[in-house]
Write a protein that holds these residues in place. Structure first.
Motif, PDB file in Angstrom:
ATOM      1  N   ALA A 421      58.714  26.675  85.133  1.00  0.00           N
ATOM      2  CA  ALA A 421      59.365  27.049  86.396  1.00  0.00           C
ATOM      3  C   ALA A 421      58.925  26.124  87.529  1.00  0.00           C
ATOM      4  CB  ALA A 421      59.045  28.503  86.735  1.00  0.00           C
ATOM      5  N   VAL A 422      57.644  25.817  87.578  1.00  0.00           N
ATOM      6  CA  VAL A 422      57.146  24.925  88.641  1.00  0.00           C
ATOM      7  C   VAL A 422      57.812  23.547  88.530  1.00  0.00           C
ATOM      8  CG1 VAL A 422      55.099  23.603  89.341  1.00  0.00           C
ATOM      9  CG2 VAL A 422      54.961  26.086  89.142  1.00  0.00           C
ATOM     10  N   ASP A 444      68.408  33.647  99.820  1.00  0.00           N
ATOM     11  CA  ASP A 444      69.880  33.726  99.811  1.00  0.00           C
ATOM     12  C   ASP A 444      70.408  33.725  98.372  1.00  0.00           C
ATOM     13  OD1 ASP A 444      69.835  31.091  98.965  1.00  0.00           O
ATOM     14  OD2 ASP A 444      70.159  30.290 100.975  1.00  0.00           O
ATOM     15  N   HIS A 445      71.711  33.927  98.251  1.00  0.00           N
ATOM     16  CA  HIS A 445      72.284  34.086  96.917  1.00  0.00           C
ATOM     17  C   HIS A 445      72.177  32.809  96.085  1.00  0.00           C
ATOM     18  CE1 HIS A 445      74.816  37.777  98.348  1.00  0.00           C
ATOM     19  NE2 HIS A 445      73.526  37.876  98.590  1.00  0.00           N
ATOM     20  N   ALA A 446      72.318  31.657  96.745  1.00  0.00           N
ATOM     21  CA  ALA A 446      72.221  30.392  96.009  1.00  0.00           C
ATOM     22  C   ALA A 446      70.817  30.250  95.416  1.00  0.00           C
ATOM     23  CB  ALA A 446      72.530  29.223  96.943  1.00  0.00           C
ATOM     24  N   ARG A 449      70.489  32.469  92.442  1.00  0.00           N
ATOM     25  CA  ARG A 449      71.149  31.915  91.240  1.00  0.00           C
ATOM     26  C   ARG A 449      70.258  30.847  90.610  1.00  0.00           C
ATOM     27  NH1 ARG A 449      75.811  32.831  94.226  1.00  0.00           N
ATOM     28  NH2 ARG A 449      75.764  30.749  95.124  1.00  0.00           N
ATOM     29  N   GLN A 450      69.667  30.018  91.464  1.00  0.00           N
ATOM     30  CA  GLN A 450      68.753  28.984  90.951  1.00  0.00           C
ATOM     31  C   GLN A 450      67.555  29.643  90.252  1.00  0.00           C
ATOM     32  OE1 GLN A 450      67.647  26.074  93.885  1.00  0.00           O
ATOM     33  NE2 GLN A 450      65.952  25.270  92.650  1.00  0.00           N
ATOM     34  N   ARG A 456      65.618  31.478  83.077  1.00  0.00           N
ATOM     35  CA  ARG A 456      66.191  31.368  81.718  1.00  0.00           C
ATOM     36  C   ARG A 456      65.556  30.183  80.975  1.00  0.00           C
ATOM     37  NH1 ARG A 456      69.582  34.029  78.107  1.00  0.00           N
ATOM     38  NH2 ARG A 456      70.447  35.055  79.929  1.00  0.00           N
ATOM     39  N   ILE A 457      65.477  29.052  81.654  1.00  0.00           N
ATOM     40  CA  ILE A 457      64.889  27.860  81.022  1.00  0.00           C
ATOM     41  C   ILE A 457      63.413  28.122  80.704  1.00  0.00           C
ATOM     42  CG2 ILE A 457      64.268  25.419  81.393  1.00  0.00           C
ATOM     43  CD1 ILE A 457      66.783  25.293  83.275  1.00  0.00           C
TER      44      ILE A 457
END
Ligand code: PMP
Length: 466
Positions: A421-422, A444-446, A449-450, A456-457
């Motif tokens: 994640a980092v 914020d929503h963006a 989403r990120q 997930r990754i």
């Protein structure tokens, strides 16, 4: 070309801070041997809203609100201005024998917004400390001392919940049940009694969270009966056991616990240090069960995440139990920085933001987006549970995606997820193999989403070779 030279210079700067840091600093909650090779050290130059910016210009989404403290984003201008204003008039004064407006106004504000229960005398007094653990110590000592002042000398024990956490000082550790933090110091700790956790993750097949809560409450009842007259207080984290892995429970447990405490003449201490100030969807988690504790511990988000401060709210009845001609009966607990004006001014500014920005309402929206983004993770082959309470979402990673087969701790799945994640610009700091989202409310929503993509990754990479 010029840009490249500039980049190289900044990167050198980050490396310089890393090596200067490791030469002199000892970091909290860290096996220092893991720095810098196993665990990257992130020198952060500044914060902008939900983001942290390194000296190398890299940006990281602060998905854990810097240990659950930050509410409205980093370097929030209104909080910064309040601190600056206060610093130029009164930075600090002893609170024994002296008073000041920020301490009084904050106490008035906190008492006005504190959880209320019909028919119960309201929380009426505020005692300040300077961090969460110290606040817990205050609440424990107050409960114990109150009974002593009444001549109930046999009430010397506390009940806490299994898998609970209340801080790192010796008294707070004694009522904590997380082996990682507690084990080594066990010989130093006062004995506490542990009641079963209402944790919904522990539901038997076919058992509902409410049934689990009532089964856990039966265990609490038994403990209270077995130790009748020996207990001064029950301490718990309402709705979410945060350090215990963001384990969540049904609000009905709090009501049952409240009733049992009343029936046995035992105080209820709500440790809302992590869950208070909107984290669970309501201003205080206790509200969701219509429960008012006898002692309420607040810290972390109290100042919006800007300065250390804790407040313990209690009733007039408890306060009155210390009034006497003798100093022995007074609550002499004191910290040099009790009620620090800068921290109180920051907390007042944070309270103002709750009002002016309609934060609780906005969070409802944000929590719905988080829910939508989190749901698909339930299908992942290594995710045993996706759970959410308000602005907290957690993912429980296991070997086969069921609850029975945790990963081998030696596989360090959480650590691998953290590194992944980092590397992708998100500060996620798992609790063991539990990943969670607990972002600042301004996210914020963006960015969310990120966060979902990076999570997930991280899960894919961390579980691939475990
Ligand atoms: N209680 C709870 C529920 C907490 O989550 C924490 C901190 N994680 C504490 C107490 C201790 O607070 P502090 O770290 O400020 O001492």
């Amino acid at each position: 070309m010029q840009d490249k030279t500039h980049d190289a210079m900044i990167i050198t700067d980050a490396d310089a801070w890393r090596s200067r840091d490791l030469a002199v600093l000892w970091h909290p909650c860290t096996q220092m041997r893991e720095h810098p090779d196993t665990l990257p050290l992130l020198p952060i130059e500044r914060g902008e809203g939900a983001w942290l910016v390194g000296y190398d210009g890299r940006r990281y989404l602060d998905a854990i609100s810097s240990w659950w403290t930050n509410l409205f984003g980093h370097a929030e201008p209104r909080i910064a201005a309040a601190i600056a204003r206060q610093a130029s008039t009164l930075e600090h004064v002893i609170l024994a024998g002296c008073s000041h407006a920020p301490a009084v106004e904050l106490a008035e504000r906190l008492l006005a917004i504190a959880p209320r229960e019909a028919g119960r005398e309201p929380l009426a007094k505020v005692f300040y400390a300077d961090n969460g653990s110290a606040g817990v110590e205050v609440a424990l000592k107050m409960a114990f001392h109150w009974f002593r002042n009444r001549g109930e000398m046999q009430r010397t024990k506390f009940i806490a919940l299994e898998n609970g956490y209340h801080g790192e000082t010796i008294g707070a550790l004694a009522v904590g049940d997380i082996p990682l933090y507690r084990r080594v110091y066990a010989p130093l700790l006062a004995e506490a009694l542990f009641a079963p956790s209402p944790d919904s993750y522990l539901c038997e097949p076919g058992e509902s969270p409410a049934q689990r809560a009532s089964r856990a409450a039966a265990g609490l009842r038994e403990l209270l009966e077995r130790h009748a007259g020996e207990i001064c207080a029950l301490i718990l984290e309402p709705l979410v056991q945060c350090a215990g892995g963001m384990r969540m429970h049904d609000p009905s447990y709090l009501r049952l616990a409240r009733e049992l405490c009343d029936a046995h003449g035992v105080f209820l201490i709500a440790d809302e240090i992590a869950v208070g100030f909107g984290r669970t969807g309501t201003l205080f988690a206790s509200e969701q069960a219509g429960v008012q504790p006898d002692l309420l511990c607040l810290s972390k988000g109290l100042t919006g995440g800007s300065l250390p401060l804790a407040a313990v709210l209690t009733t007039q009845r408890i306060y009155d139990g210390f009034l006497d001609d003798s100093r022995d009966r007074a609550f002499l607990h004191s910290h040099s920085y009790t009620g620090n004006p800068l921290a109180c001014a920051a907390a007042l500014a944070a309270q103002g933001i709750f009002e002016s920005d309609g934060v609780i309402e906005r969070n409802r929206n944000t929590a719905a987006v988080m829910r939508e983004l989190a749901q698909p993770f339930a299908e992942h082959a290594h995710v045993a549970d996706v759970r959410q309470t308000g602005m907290i979402v957690a993912f429980e990673l296991t070997k086969n995606g069921d609850k029975r087969t945790p990963f081998d701790p030696a596989a360090r799945v959480g650590l691998h997820a953290y590194r992944s994640a980092v590397a992708n610009g998100v500060l996620l700091r798992p609790l063991g193999d539990i990943l969670y989202w607990m972002p600042p409310y301004c996210v914020d929503h963006a960015a969310l989403r990120q966060l979902a993509q990076v999570t997930r990754i991280a899960i894919d990479e961390a579980t691939a070779c475990a």
